[in-house]
Scaffold this motif. Sequence first.
Motif, PDB file in Angstrom:
ATOM      1  N   ARG A 109      52.709  42.734  42.834  1.00 16.10           N
ATOM      2  CA  ARG A 109      52.979  44.057  42.273  1.00 16.10           C
ATOM      3  C   ARG A 109      51.729  44.615  41.591  1.00 16.10           C
ATOM      4  NH1 ARG A 109      58.204  42.646  38.791  1.00 16.10           N
ATOM      5  NH2 ARG A 109      56.856  40.830  38.416  1.00 16.10           N
ATOM      6  N   HIS A 110      50.810  43.750  41.245  1.00 22.63           N
ATOM      7  CA  HIS A 110      49.525  44.166  40.683  1.00 22.63           C
ATOM      8  C   HIS A 110      48.568  44.370  41.848  1.00 22.63           C
ATOM      9  CE1 HIS A 110      45.976  44.428  38.275  1.00 22.63           C
ATOM     10  NE2 HIS A 110      46.571  44.023  37.158  1.00 22.63           N
ATOM     11  N   VAL A 111      48.054  45.578  42.001  1.00 23.57           N
ATOM     12  CA  VAL A 111      47.258  45.931  43.183  1.00 23.57           C
ATOM     13  C   VAL A 111      46.061  45.003  43.357  1.00 23.57           C
ATOM     14  CG1 VAL A 111      45.859  47.749  44.242  1.00 23.57           C
ATOM     15  CG2 VAL A 111      47.998  48.335  43.109  1.00 23.57           C
ATOM     16  N   TYR A 112      45.448  44.591  42.258  1.00 28.20           N
ATOM     17  CA  TYR A 112      44.259  43.741  42.349  1.00 28.20           C
ATOM     18  C   TYR A 112      44.556  42.440  43.097  1.00 28.20           C
ATOM     19  CZ  TYR A 112      40.446  40.686  40.859  1.00 28.20           C
ATOM     20  OH  TYR A 112      39.392  39.798  40.839  1.00 28.20           O
ATOM     21  N   ALA A 113      45.771  41.903  42.918  1.00 30.39           N
ATOM     22  CA  ALA A 113      46.125  40.656  43.606  1.00 30.39           C
ATOM     23  C   ALA A 113      45.999  40.816  45.115  1.00 30.39           C
ATOM     24  CB  ALA A 113      47.534  40.229  43.227  1.00 30.39           C
ATOM     25  N   ILE A 117      42.259  40.696  46.382  1.00 32.01           N
ATOM     26  CA  ILE A 117      41.617  39.387  46.498  1.00 32.01           C
ATOM     27  C   ILE A 117      42.418  38.441  47.397  1.00 32.01           C
ATOM     28  CG2 ILE A 117      40.419  39.575  44.288  1.00 32.01           C
ATOM     29  CD1 ILE A 117      42.576  37.740  43.093  1.00 32.01           C
ATOM     30  N   LEU A 118      43.448  38.978  48.083  1.00 37.35           N
ATOM     31  CA  LEU A 118      44.247  38.196  49.030  1.00 37.35           C
ATOM     32  C   LEU A 118      44.819  36.940  48.383  1.00 37.35           C
ATOM     33  CD1 LEU A 118      41.917  38.515  52.159  1.00 37.35           C
ATOM     34  CD2 LEU A 118      43.760  40.038  51.438  1.00 37.35           C
ATOM     35  N   ASN A 119      45.283  37.101  47.146  1.00 36.16           N
ATOM     36  CA  ASN A 119      45.748  35.966  46.363  1.00 36.16           C
ATOM     37  C   ASN A 119      46.990  35.313  46.948  1.00 36.16           C
ATOM     38  OD1 ASN A 119      45.072  34.445  44.091  1.00 36.16           O
ATOM     39  ND2 ASN A 119      46.707  35.357  42.887  1.00 36.16           N
ATOM     40  N   GLU A 145      34.153  43.574  34.824  1.00 34.98           N
ATOM     41  CA  GLU A 145      35.077  42.458  35.026  1.00 34.98           C
ATOM     42  C   GLU A 145      36.538  42.844  34.756  1.00 34.98           C
ATOM     43  OE1 GLU A 145      34.156  39.396  35.974  1.00 34.98           O
ATOM     44  OE2 GLU A 145      32.160  38.962  35.203  1.00 34.98           O
ATOM     45  N   ARG A 146      36.779  43.442  33.596  1.00 30.01           N
ATOM     46  CA  ARG A 146      38.149  43.543  33.099  1.00 30.01           C
ATOM     47  C   ARG A 146      38.998  44.619  33.766  1.00 30.01           C
ATOM     48  NH1 ARG A 146      41.023  39.947  30.005  1.00 30.01           N
ATOM     49  NH2 ARG A 146      42.142  41.752  29.209  1.00 30.01           N
ATOM     50  N   THR A 147      38.447  45.364  34.706  1.00 28.92           N
ATOM     51  CA  THR A 147      39.322  46.313  35.397  1.00 28.92           C
ATOM     52  C   THR A 147      40.445  45.600  36.137  1.00 28.92           C
ATOM     53  OG1 THR A 147      37.798  46.365  37.288  1.00 28.92           O
ATOM     54  CG2 THR A 147      37.592  48.142  35.672  1.00 28.92           C
ATOM     55  N   TYR A 148      40.263  44.322  36.423  1.00 27.82           N
ATOM     56  CA  TYR A 148      41.312  43.602  37.161  1.00 27.82           C
ATOM     57  C   TYR A 148      42.555  43.386  36.314  1.00 27.82           C
ATOM     58  CZ  TYR A 148      40.811  38.911  34.992  1.00 27.82           C
ATOM     59  OH  TYR A 148      40.820  37.829  34.134  1.00 27.82           O
ATOM     60  N   ARG A 149      42.444  43.517  35.000  1.00 31.12           N
ATOM     61  CA  ARG A 149      43.580  43.348  34.105  1.00 31.12           C
ATOM     62  C   ARG A 149      44.209  44.677  33.693  1.00 31.12           C
ATOM     63  NH1 ARG A 149      45.717  38.245  33.975  1.00 31.12           N
ATOM     64  NH2 ARG A 149      44.180  36.657  33.416  1.00 31.12           N
ATOM     65  N   GLU A 150      43.576  45.781  34.058  1.00 34.43           N
ATOM     66  CA  GLU A 150      44.013  47.091  33.584  1.00 34.43           C
ATOM     67  C   GLU A 150      44.779  47.839  34.684  1.00 34.43           C
ATOM     68  OE1 GLU A 150      43.570  47.953  30.515  1.00 34.43           O
ATOM     69  OE2 GLU A 150      42.131  46.417  29.871  1.00 34.43           O
ATOM     70  N   THR A 151      45.736  48.657  34.265  1.00 32.56           N
ATOM     71  CA  THR A 151      46.517  49.445  35.228  1.00 32.56           C
ATOM     72  C   THR A 151      46.593  50.922  34.871  1.00 32.56           C
ATOM     73  OG1 THR A 151      48.565  48.903  34.054  1.00 32.56           O
ATOM     74  CG2 THR A 151      47.939  47.455  35.878  1.00 32.56           C
ATOM     75  N   ASN A 152      46.144  51.293  33.665  1.00 29.08           N
ATOM     76  CA  ASN A 152      46.220  52.689  33.238  1.00 29.08           C
ATOM     77  C   ASN A 152      45.005  53.451  33.756  1.00 29.08           C
ATOM     78  OD1 ASN A 152      46.732  55.120  32.039  1.00 29.08           O
ATOM     79  ND2 ASN A 152      46.415  54.415  29.933  1.00 29.08           N
ATOM     80  N   PHE A 153      45.025  53.764  35.040  1.00 29.32           N
ATOM     81  CA  PHE A 153      43.869  54.402  35.669  1.00 29.32           C
ATOM     82  C   PHE A 153      43.631  55.825  35.154  1.00 29.32           C
ATOM     83  CE2 PHE A 153      45.732  51.470  38.870  1.00 29.32           C
ATOM     84  CZ  PHE A 153      44.720  50.523  38.852  1.00 29.32           C
ATOM     85  N   LEU A 176      37.353  43.965  48.632  1.00 32.47           N
ATOM     86  CA  LEU A 176      36.449  44.277  47.532  1.00 32.47           C
ATOM     87  C   LEU A 176      35.029  44.540  47.996  1.00 32.47           C
ATOM     88  CD1 LEU A 176      37.500  41.863  44.628  1.00 32.47           C
ATOM     89  CD2 LEU A 176      37.960  44.299  44.861  1.00 32.47           C
ATOM     90  N   ALA A 177      34.709  44.148  49.230  1.00 32.96           N
ATOM     91  CA  ALA A 177      33.353  44.341  49.756  1.00 32.96           C
ATOM     92  C   ALA A 177      33.373  45.434  50.822  1.00 32.96           C
ATOM     93  CB  ALA A 177      32.803  43.024  50.302  1.00 32.96           C
TER      94      ALA A 177
END
Length: 519
Positions: free
Chosen positions: A83-87, A90-92, A334-342, A444-445
């Motif tokens: 549900r977190h777009v960053y995940a 990175i194909l987590n 770095e920390r944009t991966y933890r943030e969602t308030n764009f 990401l690349a």
Amino acid sequence: MSADNKPSLAAGEAKLFPVVETAEGKVRGLRSGRIAVFKGLRYGADTSGANRFRAPQPVQPWAGVRDALDYGNIAPQIPGDRRHVYAGLILNDVQPGGMGEDCLVLNLWTPDPSPAGKRPVIVRFHGGGFYGGSSNSPGGDGEMLARFGDCVVVTVNHRLSALGYLYLGEDGPFADSGAVGMQDLVASLQWVARNIEAFGGDPARVLIVGQSGGGAKVSHLLGMPVAKGLFSSAGVMSGSRLTAMPRDQAAKAADQLLRRLGLRADQIAELQAVPFSTLLAAQADVEAEDRSRGEAPRSFAPVLGQAIPHHPFAPGAPEESRDIPLVVSTALDERTYRETNFDMGWEEVRQKLERRVGADADMLLAAYRDEDPQATAFLVNARINSDTSFRLGAATMLERRVAAGGAPTWAYLWASPSPAFGGRYGAVHGIDVAYSMHDIRFPLAGPTDDSLRLADEIASAWVALAATGRPDNPQTPAWAPYDLARRDTLVFGHPTQSVSDPRGFFRAYWEKDAAGRRG
């Protein structure tokens, strides 16, 4: 088929499916694009049952030939939340191999599995903190790097979270259970020392490197006496870890988990019979309880003990790795991966700063906006959070290494932003992983000429560090070691360039702020 065809067919099969004799037995791999790939190689025994919470046990030798054609288990873990777009970036969620406690496995890529090769070796430990991830994910694929750098690439799975770091006391059968996940990594390096020559690698030229949680693992290995002599250079990417978990903190986490499982302190042995699925469910419940009280979730991480006798970088750099060349890095955002308030606004950023630094808030926010007038409030907020966490830890690690003397240390800053979602994440946490593996197909690349240029630069630096003990290479500008006078740092960007103390104002400000909070 005629008898005359059989010899040539056998030779073709041997070329496509190379067989290597390890110290434990023969293994069969598969050649892909002229790179020989061996997956799911066991460096330790199954960790379930009687082996749970104990130091890794050796693999029993076998007769015949074992296939190493597919991934082995990933460590039991709570899946990443897509549900977190960053995940997704990175194909987590893509971690083949299945979940299980028979997870002491590694994967290997080599241009030529021949003892005559003597190629440099890059051993990569995966991210995901100490709680998740694996080397089976697409980001752990070493084929492109092995081909580009003419080197041997190894990636490692190991025990995580409670199964790797549950502290069960200092005495008895489970002594040092709070460090068995790190002991797994030592066992993987011992496997490399025994076997890498048979795969074309040079056991005297072994680089260990990791990003995020992988960098934290490297940080610990740099200070573990049992790891000394198993690697010749190291890289900590966005994962500078200065301290291990104290025993009293680890004991509280263990007590909370035991209570959730309905076990008393004198019933610890019964933990070995608890299904790992039950253990994970209890762990998830503990984390949920902590969050409901507004507390940070209890975590399981390496604990001080016999295997980890002191903090990795506190109060200073570890003597065990004094002679090990080291590269330390961060990414700008770095920390944009933890943030969602764009859609964060500037007033919200200012208020956050004011709560932290008081009257300095306006001055500091103006400095951040002047540094990059094109940056959004979302990016600047994340950059501040990066400066006060990842970057502060990296700066401390660098300073303590330099103060201790010994082998040189280099620093880099990844400043090239990810193109994902129109660049809104900036140079986000994890962005340099794909480039370091010389594999630019990831979100990401992106497969562009500029991405290829950056991949050539950073991958060349890692290969050079593994091969020579220095990251200097023809693809990057001259890269001087870090010192406290100039603080030279290679900034990967447009263009990549060496800069003396980049963003020095912010480094100095936040170091002073941190010192004031401690004092």
